[in-house]
Design an enzyme around this catalytic site. Structure first.
Site, PDB file in Angstrom:
ATOM      1  N   ASP A   1       0.836  -1.217   0.000  1.00  0.00           N
ATOM      2  CA  ASP A   1       0.000   0.000   0.000  1.00  0.00           C
ATOM      3  C   ASP A   1       0.868   1.264   0.000  1.00  0.00           C
ATOM      4  O   ASP A   1       0.407   2.341  -0.364  1.00  0.00           O
ATOM      5  CB  ASP A   1      -0.961   0.019   1.199  1.00  0.00           C
ATOM      6  CG  ASP A   1      -0.288  -0.043   2.571  1.00  0.00           C
ATOM      7  OD1 ASP A   1       0.951  -0.180   2.642  1.00  0.00           O
ATOM      8  OD2 ASP A   1      -1.015   0.041   3.585  1.00  0.00           O
TER       9      ASP A   1
ATOM     10  N   LYS B   1       9.534  -0.080  -4.610  1.00  0.00           N
ATOM     11  CA  LYS B   1       8.413  -1.009  -4.847  1.00  0.00           C
ATOM     12  C   LYS B   1       7.503  -0.470  -5.959  1.00  0.00           C
ATOM     13  O   LYS B   1       7.019  -1.219  -6.805  1.00  0.00           O
ATOM     14  CB  LYS B   1       7.607  -1.227  -3.558  1.00  0.00           C
ATOM     15  CG  LYS B   1       8.327  -1.951  -2.441  1.00  0.00           C
ATOM     16  CD  LYS B   1       8.676  -3.397  -2.746  1.00  0.00           C
ATOM     17  CE  LYS B   1       7.472  -4.315  -2.760  1.00  0.00           C
ATOM     18  NZ  LYS B   1       7.901  -5.739  -2.932  1.00  0.00           N
TER      19      LYS B   1
HETATM   20  N1  LIG Z   1       5.402  -7.054   5.944  1.00  0.00           N
HETATM   21  C1  LIG Z   1       4.481  -6.217   5.504  1.00  0.00           C
HETATM   22  O1  LIG Z   1       3.726  -5.632   6.303  1.00  0.00           O
HETATM   23  C2  LIG Z   1       4.274  -5.995   4.028  1.00  0.00           C
HETATM   24  C3  LIG Z   1       3.149  -5.255   3.605  1.00  0.00           C
HETATM   25  C4  LIG Z   1       2.948  -5.086   2.233  1.00  0.00           C
HETATM   26  C5  LIG Z   1       3.827  -5.651   1.324  1.00  0.00           C
HETATM   27  N2  LIG Z   1       4.903  -6.352   1.767  1.00  0.00           N
HETATM   28  C6  LIG Z   1       5.799  -6.945   0.753  1.00  0.00           C
HETATM   29  O2  LIG Z   1       5.750  -8.343   0.941  1.00  0.00           O
HETATM   30  C7  LIG Z   1       6.998  -8.938   0.609  1.00  0.00           C
HETATM   31  C8  LIG Z   1       7.484  -9.782   1.771  1.00  0.00           C
HETATM   32  O3  LIG Z   1       7.569  -8.955   2.919  1.00  0.00           O
HETATM   33  P1  LIG Z   1       8.092  -9.551   4.296  1.00  0.00           P
HETATM   34  O4  LIG Z   1       7.572  -8.680   5.366  1.00  0.00           O
HETATM   35  O5  LIG Z   1       7.837 -11.018   4.337  1.00  0.00           O
HETATM   36  O6  LIG Z   1       9.654  -9.282   4.123  1.00  0.00           O
HETATM   37  P2  LIG Z   1      10.893  -9.913   4.901  1.00  0.00           P
HETATM   38  O7  LIG Z   1      11.898  -8.822   4.979  1.00  0.00           O
HETATM   39  O8  LIG Z   1      10.442 -10.581   6.149  1.00  0.00           O
HETATM   40  O9  LIG Z   1      11.430 -11.061   3.928  1.00  0.00           O
HETATM   41  C9  LIG Z   1      12.093 -10.787   2.731  1.00  0.00           C
HETATM   42  C10 LIG Z   1      12.738 -12.074   2.258  1.00  0.00           C
HETATM   43  O10 LIG Z   1      13.361 -11.804   0.993  1.00  0.00           O
HETATM   44  C11 LIG Z   1      14.671 -12.366   1.006  1.00  0.00           C
HETATM   45  N3  LIG Z   1      15.510 -11.568   0.100  1.00  0.00           N
HETATM   46  C12 LIG Z   1      15.894 -10.266   0.257  1.00  0.00           C
HETATM   47  N4  LIG Z   1      16.683  -9.900  -0.764  1.00  0.00           N
HETATM   48  C13 LIG Z   1      16.779 -10.979  -1.588  1.00  0.00           C
HETATM   49  C14 LIG Z   1      17.443 -11.218  -2.817  1.00  0.00           C
HETATM   50  N5  LIG Z   1      18.166 -10.260  -3.400  1.00  0.00           N
HETATM   51  N6  LIG Z   1      17.321 -12.428  -3.401  1.00  0.00           N
HETATM   52  C15 LIG Z   1      16.586 -13.407  -2.810  1.00  0.00           C
HETATM   53  N7  LIG Z   1      15.964 -13.244  -1.632  1.00  0.00           N
HETATM   54  C16 LIG Z   1      16.048 -12.043  -1.035  1.00  0.00           C
HETATM   55  C17 LIG Z   1      15.133 -12.270   2.450  1.00  0.00           C
HETATM   56  O11 LIG Z   1      16.184 -13.166   2.735  1.00  0.00           O
HETATM   57  C18 LIG Z   1      13.830 -12.594   3.190  1.00  0.00           C
HETATM   58  O12 LIG Z   1      13.700 -13.981   3.363  1.00  0.00           O
HETATM   59  C19 LIG Z   1       7.934  -7.781   0.272  1.00  0.00           C
HETATM   60  O13 LIG Z   1       8.018  -7.673  -1.123  1.00  0.00           O
HETATM   61  C20 LIG Z   1       7.267  -6.558   0.868  1.00  0.00           C
HETATM   62  O14 LIG Z   1       7.563  -5.401   0.126  1.00  0.00           O
HETATM   63  C21 LIG Z   1       5.151  -6.531   3.097  1.00  0.00           C
END
Ligand SMILES: NC(=O)c1ccc[n+]([C@@H]2O[C@H](COP(=O)([O-])OP(=O)(O)OC[C@H]3O[C@@H](n4cnc5c(N)ncnc54)[C@H](O)[C@@H]3O)[C@@H](O)[C@H]2O)c1
Length: 330
Positions: free
Chosen positions: A122, A149
């Site tokens: 968002d 993003k």
């Molecule tokens: N957590 C939230 O509240 C939220 C809300 C909206 C959207 N998102 C999106 O959801 C997705 C996941 O979020 P999350 O909270 O689980 O994130 P997180 O930071 O917990 O996990 C990210 C994962 O990506 C891996 N990663 C990072 N760089 C990498 C690379 N270059 N190659 C391969 N793996 C890589 C990391 O090792 C990790 O396991 C993200 O794209 C984030 O933008 C998250």
């Protein structure tokens, strides 16, 4: 169905993998994760021996990644640098992973004829004083994380328009639940409260966010995977909005801790005041959010209380401590 999940060792990705393997016993998942500070294979312990699950430790930016992937039906890209505070003091890696990494995966999808689902946020819409953003609202990101993003979203849409790559973008509000790295707002507040440490709150604490229990978001992603229309963006939210200070008060009440633990700290630069999503589009398809905030928060707190080893290992780590100091003890 054969699914490539990237970033599956992180918070939402690991919850998604466990949800899918449990629900569809004939689906196969290849999890590609670089295992950055945020990736943790502990999150996937219960599926590591599942014959339908494979893990590949790789960076989504690697130019030879394509050689390691057979043809799957779809790539779902969760992999990202995901913490706004880190983006403010170190934006470069956000541009690399979140934009270039997405581009690399789009190229792989195109060459291997695979569908592509981008997990977005968002935050790409920026702040809104009143009302809610729908999927046609303009992008107006405020910090290097949301700008990266948003850039990735534009690339994804360009692959649909130019190459007819079947894509979807899923933009969700803030997630919370088990296995969330404890630098993020809700797990940081829960674990600090358990440890009787101060709970640092930015500015006046009146920043408003919508919160979704992670399982509801996983169900929404599953929904789009099966019912999403090619080329479409879908917002996903509980549409329940609350200020940061109210979240903290609820956490302290459940844990029976004193409000004295609250500490207001210097605000984050470029801090968005309020996010809000309209989710009519995905609701019309039949998805609905099932977990109310009180229930989700109870479940989350219970998980952190019962899994102290998981988060204490992280919070003792140098990586976590350096970041914490940079952000809150300036
Ligand atoms: N957590 C939230 O509240 C939220 C809300 C909206 C959207 N998102 C999106 O959801 C997705 C996941 O979020 P999350 O909270 O689980 O994130 P997180 O930071 O917990 O996990 C990210 C994962 O990506 C891996 N990663 C990072 N760089 C990498 C690379 N270059 N190659 C391969 N793996 C890589 C990391 O090792 C990790 O396991 C993200 O794209 C984030 O933008 C998250």
């Amino acid at each position: 169905m054969k699914i490539v999940v990237t970033g599956g060792a992180g918070f939402i990705g690991s919850n998604f993998i466990k949800y899918i393997l449990n629900k569809y016993t004939d689906y196969e998942i290849l999890n590609i994760d670089k295992l950055t500070y945020a990736g943790n294979l502990e999150n996937l312990k219960e599926v590591e021996k599942n014959p339908n699950y494979k893990f590949l430790k790789r960076d989504i930016c690697d130019s030879d990644l394509i050689d390691f992937i057979d043809r799957y039906d779809v790539i779902i890209n969760f992999a990202a640098e995901s913490h706004v505070d880190r983006a403010i003091y170190g934006p470069k890696i956000f541009l690399k992973t979140d934009i270039f990494g997405t581009f690399n995966l789009l190229e792989i999808s195109k060459k291997k004829n695979m569908r592509f689902i981008q997990i977005s946020t968002d935050e790409v819409y920026g702040s809104i004083e009143k009302g809610s953003f729908d999927e046609n609202s303009p992008l107006n990101p405020s910090n290097p994380y949301s700008a990266s993003k948003g850039s990735a979203d534009l690339l994804v849409l360009s692959y649909f328009k130019t190459y007819k790559l079947p894509v979807n973008i899923i933009r969700s509000c803030n997630n919370y639940g088990p296995n969330q790295y404890p630098e993020k707002f809700i797990p940081l507040m829960i674990t600090n409260a358990i440890e009787n440490k101060k709970l640092p709150i930015y500015g006046d604490g009146l920043y408003k966010r919508e919160w979704i229990y992670v399982l509801d978001n996983c169900k929404a992603i599953d929904f789009i995977l099966h019912k999403g229309k090619e080329g479409e963006i879908y917002n996903v939210s509980s549409e329940f909005s609350i200020t940061n200070i109210e979240v903290v008060k609820k956490i302290l009440k459940i844990l029976k801790k004193d409000k004295d633990l609250i500490e207001f700290v210097k605000d984050r630069p470029g801090h968005d005041r309020r996010y809000s999503l309209s989710c009519e589009k995905i609701k019309k398809l039949g998805w609905k959010c099932e977990t109310d905030f009180e229930t989700g928060l109870d479940l989350t707190i219970k998980w952190y209380v019962e899994n102290e080893n998981w988060w204490k290992n992280i919070k003792r780590n140098k990586e976590f401590l350096i970041h914490y100091k940079k952000i809150y003890q300036k």
